[in-house]
Design a protein around this motif. Sequence first.
Motif, short mmCIF file in Angstrom:
data_model
loop_
_atom_site.label_atom_id
_atom_site.label_comp_id
_atom_site.label_asym_id
_atom_site.label_seq_id
_atom_site.Cartn_x
_atom_site.Cartn_y
_atom_site.Cartn_z
N ASP A 96 -7.57 6.79 1.03
CA ASP A 96 -7.49 5.29 -0.02
C ASP A 96 -7.81 4.61 1.19
O ASP A 96 -8.50 3.57 1.42
N PRO B 145 -8.81 1.60 -3.62
CA PRO B 145 -8.51 2.70 -4.26
C PRO B 145 -9.03 2.56 -5.57
O PRO B 145 -9.59 3.46 -5.91
N ILE C 221 0.60 -2.08 0.03
CA ILE C 221 -0.30 0.23 0.51
C ILE C 221 0.43 1.48 -0.04
O ILE C 221 0.53 2.58 -0.11
N TRP D 185 -0.62 4.03 -2.37
CA TRP D 185 -1.89 4.62 -1.41
C TRP D 185 -1.91 5.88 -0.48
O TRP D 185 -1.03 6.41 -0.51
#
Length: 296
Positions: free
Chosen positions: A100, A111, A93, A96
């Motif tokens: 998100d 997302p 992640i 992100w």
Amino acid sequence: MKRLFIRLVLLLGVVSIGLGGVALTGTEPGSASLAELNGDVGRGAYLARASGCIACHTNTDAGGSPLAGGAPLETAFGTFYAPNLTTDKIEGIGAWSIDDFARAVREGVSPEGDPYYPAFPYGFYTRFSDQDVADLWAAFKTVPPVAQPSKPQQLGFPFNIRSGLHLWQEMYFDPGRFQPVAEQDTQYNRGKFLVEAAGHCAACHTSRNLLGALDQDDPFAGAEGLPGGGSSPAIHAEALKQRGWSVQDLAYALSSGITPDGDVLGATMGEVIREGTAFLSDEDRQAIATYLLTER
């Protein structure tokens, strides 16, 4: 119960085919101020442990790296795998934003706009405050990147068509932040948050209807047909007291895994204790026990 789960899967499959790409999330928009909040790494790490993030997203038995992907979760729908939550920008992640992250945790939406299967307990995490999310995000950003691809969910057709989950969310997902009970003290409300939000105890200790949603009319009454074929006992106040539990006994069991009669809590609950509640403070374990043993 297994037959009910199988029927649920079939129903969701039909809904998926019928809906196609229609999105019916029914969720709240994320907070515009999230990026402005200062997250507390220590508090976020504690909340992640209390919420089962480490236990679910780390394949400990296989020697997996922390949060790099979980062990298989076998259910009547197929096998689920918790994804990589490390800061790797491709497999985790790391790419992100905090928005998100908040949308995933509190709304069950990726997302890319895809709904998550409710094996991920966002129905409980929706109660996290903006500060909770900021703290979690700060903690997750300290996790070293691991370039390990998340394993795909092993679900056959039509169960692997995720668009039907939009309708499931519209029917059963109730977004909203944690609300303390004004008539109760701080300890009770802390226990309520840990049980009903972070700890998501009802996920295992409450039965589900034909469509896999929790039975809100009979919370904490125990459940059959859990992943792996297990079951869970009732943990509402009346049932706990009938089995001889006190606040002190329950708080101690959440630390040690030992019951009042000297037995040991094993299976899934053993993992919950080993990877989660054993790391909580004495005060928080007392709060959980107090909340569960309070008649409502």
